[in-house]
Design a protein around this motif. Structure first.
Motif, short mmCIF file in Angstrom:
data_model
loop_
_atom_site.label_atom_id
_atom_site.label_comp_id
_atom_site.label_asym_id
_atom_site.label_seq_id
_atom_site.Cartn_x
_atom_site.Cartn_y
_atom_site.Cartn_z
N SER A 18 0.88 -1.21 -0.10
CA SER A 18 0.02 0.19 -0.10
C SER A 18 0.89 1.35 -0.09
N THR A 48 -2.87 0.28 -3.84
CA THR A 48 -2.62 -1.14 -3.51
C THR A 48 -1.74 -1.63 -4.89
N LYS A 106 -1.07 1.58 6.05
CA LYS A 106 -2.26 0.52 6.05
C LYS A 106 -3.37 0.79 5.09
N THR A 133 -7.24 0.73 2.96
CA THR A 133 -8.58 0.84 3.61
C THR A 133 -9.26 -0.32 2.65
N ASP A 142 -7.88 -1.09 -1.03
CA ASP A 142 -7.45 -2.45 -1.14
C ASP A 142 -8.71 -3.37 -1.37
N LEU A 165 -4.01 -7.34 0.62
CA LEU A 165 -2.99 -7.16 1.65
C LEU A 165 -3.32 -7.59 3.25
N GLY A 208 -5.29 -6.04 5.53
CA GLY A 208 -5.03 -5.19 6.52
C GLY A 208 -3.83 -4.61 6.56
N HIS A 209 -2.64 -5.05 5.99
CA HIS A 209 -1.26 -4.62 6.29
C HIS A 209 -0.73 -3.73 5.13
N ALA A 210 0.37 -3.02 5.43
CA ALA A 210 0.88 -2.17 4.47
C ALA A 210 1.80 -3.04 3.37
N ARG A 225 2.81 -7.10 2.07
CA ARG A 225 2.47 -8.59 2.32
C ARG A 225 3.31 -9.34 1.28
N VAL A 249 4.10 -10.43 6.43
CA VAL A 249 3.51 -9.02 6.61
C VAL A 249 4.22 -8.08 7.45
N ASP A 262 3.79 -3.60 8.95
CA ASP A 262 3.35 -2.20 9.24
C ASP A 262 4.39 -1.35 9.72
#
Length: 256
Positions: free
Chosen positions: A59, A111, A139, A141, A145, A150, A152-154, A156, A174, A176
């Motif tokens: 992201s 993303t 991160k 949203t 994404d 991802l 929920g992670h920045a 992966r 992953v 963050d």
């Protein structure tokens, strides 16, 4: 906030054909595309693992460009690098880095499939002497994404690591980050010429310090993850934070 206001004010003034920038020089408003891609690992990493990356998503955004140049040092002093105690290697940090005036920015967050590459968008910018950029790996949203790649992670990254002893680890890792990656080198005297910025993320440096033997036991599908306090996770975070893992270049000519 001060740096952002500098750019906002500059672009507002640039509504006229030109405005006076730093050091008495004239600057003009312009835009240029910003692309993101990846460089794949080549050969074994520091721990003897050869990694095949199967997917890598990140992201990205905002991206901000500054006039300040980066002086790299092998260690940040006087801070002690605690990571060396668990077998890590200190990576390059920006030394004595002052961002200076903001010269351009892409404010959107996207993303990106790094193996495919993508264009983030156009940077709102001005002409001038560029020295560095700041890269936010935020991160995602549900909007940025939409496919949930991802989780929920920045960052992966998924793939398979193999060592010389025959060990094989399928992994799903992953990251963050608590702050943007600041002080990434980008030196360019930018006028009104056609071109675009390309940010190549070096996955070899992201994964270069990891001992995959410190990952979890495999799940029911045979996939390993990295515990929060493991060497593998610490090494991955350090790799993603490494400013030299981001190679930024100016590509001449019109966008494809």
């Amino acid at each position: 906030m001060i740096r952002r206001h500098i750019l906002t004010g500059a672009l507002a003034l640039a509504a006229a054909p030109t405005f006076l920038g730093g050091c008495g020089s004239e600057a003009e408003r312009r835009v240029f595309p910003v692309e993101v891609s990846a460089t794949l690992p080549g050969g074994a990493n520091e721990r003897g693992w050869t990694v095949t990356v199967e997917s890598a998503h990140v992201s990205v955004g905002p991206v901000r460009f500054f006039e300040g140049h980066v002086l790299l040092s092998s260690q940040r002093m006087p801070r002690f690098d605690w990571y060396s105690l668990i077998g890590g290697t200190a990576h390059a940090h920006p030394g004595h880095y002052t961002p200076g005036d903001a010269l351009g920015e892409v404010l959107t967050t996207s993303t990106v499939d790094l193996l495919a590459g993508a264009t983030l968008g156009d940077a709102s910018a001005v002409t001038g002497e560029y020295g560095s950029l700041e890269l936010t790996l935020a991160k995602p949203t549900a909007t940025t994404d939409a496919q949930g790649v991802l989780n929920g992670h920045a960052v992966r990254v998924r793939g398979t690591a193999r060592n010389t002893d025959g060990g094989t680890v399928r992994f799903d890792a992953v990251v963050d980050l608590p702050a943007p990656v600041a002080g990434v080198r980008f030196e360019k005297s930018l006028g009104m010429e056609a071109g675009r910025v390309r940010i190549a993320m070096d996955l070899g440096k992201w994964l270069g310090r990891i001992d995959f033997a410190t990952a979890t036991d495999p799940d029911a599908d045979g996939v390993h993850t990295f515990p929060a306090t493991s060497q593998a996770q610490n090494a991955l975070v350090r790799g993603v934070e490494d400013t030299t893992a981001y190679v930024v270049t100016w590509v001449e000519g019109a966008a494809r």
